[in-house]
Motif scaffolding. Structure first.
Motif, PDB file in Angstrom:
ATOM      1  N   SER A  33       0.854  -1.194   0.000  1.00 39.21           N
ATOM      2  CA  SER A  33       0.000   0.000   0.000  1.00 39.21           C
ATOM      3  C   SER A  33       0.888   1.242   0.000  1.00 39.21           C
ATOM      4  O   SER A  33       1.869   1.309   0.743  1.00 39.21           O
ATOM      5  CB  SER A  33      -0.905   0.011   1.232  1.00 39.21           C
ATOM      6  N   VAL A  34       0.552   2.201  -0.853  1.00 34.81           N
ATOM      7  CA  VAL A  34       1.345   3.420  -0.997  1.00 34.81           C
ATOM      8  C   VAL A  34       0.435   4.638  -1.035  1.00 34.81           C
ATOM      9  O   VAL A  34      -0.751   4.539  -1.317  1.00 34.81           O
ATOM     10  CB  VAL A  34       2.207   3.388  -2.291  1.00 34.81           C
ATOM     11  N   ASP A  35       1.023   5.787  -0.741  1.00 31.90           N
ATOM     12  CA  ASP A  35       0.360   7.069  -0.946  1.00 31.90           C
ATOM     13  C   ASP A  35       0.890   7.637  -2.254  1.00 31.90           C
ATOM     14  O   ASP A  35       2.078   7.509  -2.552  1.00 31.90           O
ATOM     15  CB  ASP A  35       0.670   8.042   0.197  1.00 31.90           C
ATOM     16  N   ILE A  36       0.009   8.257  -3.032  1.00 31.33           N
ATOM     17  CA  ILE A  36       0.385   8.798  -4.338  1.00 31.33           C
ATOM     18  C   ILE A  36      -0.074  10.246  -4.443  1.00 31.33           C
ATOM     19  O   ILE A  36      -1.242  10.547  -4.192  1.00 31.33           O
ATOM     20  CB  ILE A  36      -0.249   7.984  -5.486  1.00 31.33           C
ATOM     21  N   LEU A  37       0.850  11.125  -4.809  1.00 31.13           N
ATOM     22  CA  LEU A  37       0.533  12.517  -5.114  1.00 31.13           C
ATOM     23  C   LEU A  37       0.780  12.697  -6.610  1.00 31.13           C
ATOM     24  O   LEU A  37       1.830  12.316  -7.120  1.00 31.13           O
ATOM     25  CB  LEU A  37       1.427  13.464  -4.318  1.00 31.13           C
ATOM     26  N   PHE A  38      -0.202  13.240  -7.320  1.00 29.79           N
ATOM     27  CA  PHE A  38      -0.075  13.421  -8.760  1.00 29.79           C
ATOM     28  C   PHE A  38      -0.843  14.648  -9.206  1.00 29.79           C
ATOM     29  O   PHE A  38      -1.638  15.207  -8.449  1.00 29.79           O
ATOM     30  CB  PHE A  38      -0.574  12.174  -9.504  1.00 29.79           C
ATOM     31  N   GLU A  39      -0.585  15.078 -10.426  1.00 28.66           N
ATOM     32  CA  GLU A  39      -1.325  16.186 -11.038  1.00 28.66           C
ATOM     33  C   GLU A  39      -2.387  15.618 -11.953  1.00 28.66           C
ATOM     34  O   GLU A  39      -2.102  14.742 -12.774  1.00 28.66           O
ATOM     35  CB  GLU A  39      -0.397  17.061 -11.888  1.00 28.66           C
ATOM     36  N   ASP A  40      -3.611  16.135 -11.839  1.00 30.03           N
ATOM     37  CA  ASP A  40      -4.648  15.700 -12.773  1.00 30.03           C
ATOM     38  C   ASP A  40      -4.502  16.472 -14.082  1.00 30.03           C
ATOM     39  O   ASP A  40      -3.581  17.283 -14.236  1.00 30.03           O
ATOM     40  CB  ASP A  40      -6.041  15.835 -12.163  1.00 30.03           C
ATOM     41  N   HIS A  41      -5.375  16.221 -15.044  1.00 31.93           N
ATOM     42  CA  HIS A  41      -5.241  16.845 -16.364  1.00 31.93           C
ATOM     43  C   HIS A  41      -5.446  18.358 -16.331  1.00 31.93           C
ATOM     44  O   HIS A  41      -5.092  19.043 -17.279  1.00 31.93           O
ATOM     45  CB  HIS A  41      -6.179  16.176 -17.373  1.00 31.93           C
ATOM     46  N   ASP A  42      -5.972  18.889 -15.229  1.00 31.06           N
ATOM     47  CA  ASP A  42      -6.126  20.340 -15.074  1.00 31.06           C
ATOM     48  C   ASP A  42      -4.948  20.960 -14.323  1.00 31.06           C
ATOM     49  O   ASP A  42      -4.945  22.151 -14.043  1.00 31.06           O
ATOM     50  CB  ASP A  42      -7.417  20.657 -14.317  1.00 31.06           C
ATOM     51  N   GLY A  43      -3.952  20.133 -13.985  1.00 30.36           N
ATOM     52  CA  GLY A  43      -2.784  20.632 -13.263  1.00 30.36           C
ATOM     53  C   GLY A  43      -2.989  20.742 -11.764  1.00 30.36           C
ATOM     54  O   GLY A  43      -2.139  21.282 -11.059  1.00 30.36           O
ATOM     55  N   LYS A  44      -4.096  20.219 -11.241  1.00 32.54           N
ATOM     56  CA  LYS A  44      -4.374  20.267  -9.805  1.00 32.54           C
ATOM     57  C   LYS A  44      -3.808  19.027  -9.129  1.00 32.54           C
ATOM     58  O   LYS A  44      -3.914  17.920  -9.646  1.00 32.54           O
ATOM     59  CB  LYS A  44      -5.881  20.334  -9.558  1.00 32.54           C
ATOM     60  N   GLU A  45      -3.199  19.237  -7.959  1.00 33.39           N
ATOM     61  CA  GLU A  45      -2.658  18.107  -7.213  1.00 33.39           C
ATOM     62  C   GLU A  45      -3.786  17.256  -6.645  1.00 33.39           C
ATOM     63  O   GLU A  45      -4.765  17.780  -6.109  1.00 33.39           O
ATOM     64  CB  GLU A  45      -1.748  18.591  -6.089  1.00 33.39           C
ATOM     65  N   GLN A  46      -3.618  15.957  -6.758  1.00 28.82           N
ATOM     66  CA  GLN A  46      -4.563  14.985  -6.212  1.00 28.82           C
ATOM     67  C   GLN A  46      -3.768  14.018  -5.340  1.00 28.82           C
ATOM     68  O   GLN A  46      -2.586  13.765  -5.590  1.00 28.82           O
ATOM     69  CB  GLN A  46      -5.246  14.204  -7.337  1.00 28.82           C
ATOM     70  N   VAL A  71      -8.039   3.328 -10.520  1.00 26.90           N
ATOM     71  CA  VAL A  71      -7.623   4.652 -10.977  1.00 26.90           C
ATOM     72  C   VAL A  71      -6.426   4.457 -11.903  1.00 26.90           C
ATOM     73  O   VAL A  71      -5.515   3.682 -11.604  1.00 26.90           O
ATOM     74  CB  VAL A  71      -7.241   5.565  -9.787  1.00 26.90           C
ATOM     75  N   LYS A  72      -6.431   5.154 -13.038  1.00 33.53           N
ATOM     76  CA  LYS A  72      -5.373   5.068 -14.044  1.00 33.53           C
ATOM     77  C   LYS A  72      -4.704   6.431 -14.153  1.00 33.53           C
ATOM     78  O   LYS A  72      -5.361   7.432 -14.435  1.00 33.53           O
ATOM     79  CB  LYS A  72      -5.997   4.665 -15.378  1.00 33.53           C
ATOM     80  N   ILE A  73      -3.364   6.480 -13.926  1.00 39.28           N
ATOM     81  CA  ILE A  73      -2.627   7.741 -13.886  1.00 39.28           C
ATOM     82  C   ILE A  73      -1.432   7.658 -14.832  1.00 39.28           C
ATOM     83  O   ILE A  73      -0.666   6.693 -14.779  1.00 39.28           O
ATOM     84  CB  ILE A  73      -2.109   8.038 -12.462  1.00 39.28           C
ATOM     85  N   ARG A  74      -1.273   8.676 -15.677  1.00 36.63           N
ATOM     86  CA  ARG A  74      -0.083   8.748 -16.521  1.00 36.63           C
ATOM     87  C   ARG A  74       1.145   8.880 -15.630  1.00 36.63           C
ATOM     88  O   ARG A  74       1.159   9.668 -14.677  1.00 36.63           O
ATOM     89  CB  ARG A  74      -0.144   9.974 -17.435  1.00 36.63           C
ATOM     90  N   LEU A  75       2.200   8.118 -15.941  1.00 36.11           N
ATOM     91  CA  LEU A  75       3.385   8.141 -15.088  1.00 36.11           C
ATOM     92  C   LEU A  75       4.041   9.510 -15.033  1.00 36.11           C
ATOM     93  O   LEU A  75       4.597   9.890 -14.006  1.00 36.11           O
ATOM     94  CB  LEU A  75       4.405   7.092 -15.540  1.00 36.11           C
ATOM     95  N   ASP A  76       3.969  10.284 -16.107  1.00 38.57           N
ATOM     96  CA  ASP A  76       4.603  11.611 -16.077  1.00 38.57           C
ATOM     97  C   ASP A  76       3.795  12.636 -15.286  1.00 38.57           C
ATOM     98  O   ASP A  76       4.232  13.764 -15.115  1.00 38.57           O
ATOM     99  CB  ASP A  76       4.917  12.118 -17.480  1.00 38.57           C
ATOM    100  N   GLN A  77       2.645  12.240 -14.760  1.00 39.32           N
ATOM    101  CA  GLN A  77       1.852  13.124 -13.906  1.00 39.32           C
ATOM    102  C   GLN A  77       2.061  12.802 -12.425  1.00 39.32           C
ATOM    103  O   GLN A  77       1.559  13.512 -11.556  1.00 39.32           O
ATOM    104  CB  GLN A  77       0.371  13.018 -14.253  1.00 39.32           C
TER     105      GLN A  77
END
Length: 96
Positions: A33-46, A71-77
């Protein structure tokens, strides 16, 4: 059904560091189990907490992380996964 969070990004895909990719694969294999911080397609942190990396896959030259919560996230985000800053590139310079 998978929530395709990053697919609509208009930015060209930038491969992440090979070392970071390896770390993601290890966490997926161990079902950690991990925590993930990423940017959505609008540039907002999720932020996702305590999810498992179900798979890593490439579709038409773009790499994605799939979570056990669909949930599917682009790796560069990705910005931070399990405390690891995601940066750098895995591309090889043909000039060297």
């Amino acid at each position: 059904m998978i929530s395709d969070i990053m697919h609509t990004s208009s930015k060209p895909y930038q491969a992440i560091s090979c070392n970071i990719y390896d770390e993601l694969e290890i966490r997926a294999m161990r079902r950690k189990s991990v925590d993930i911080l990423f940017e959505d397609h609008d540039g907002k942190e999720q932020h996702l907490t305590q999810v498992k990396i179900a798979d890593l896959q490439a579709v038409q030259g773009v790499e994605y992380l799939l979570t056990d919560t669909d949930v599917k996230i682009r790796l560069d985000q990705l910005r931070i996964v399990d405390g690891i800053m995601v940066s750098g590139s895995c591309e090889i310079d043909p000039q060297k």
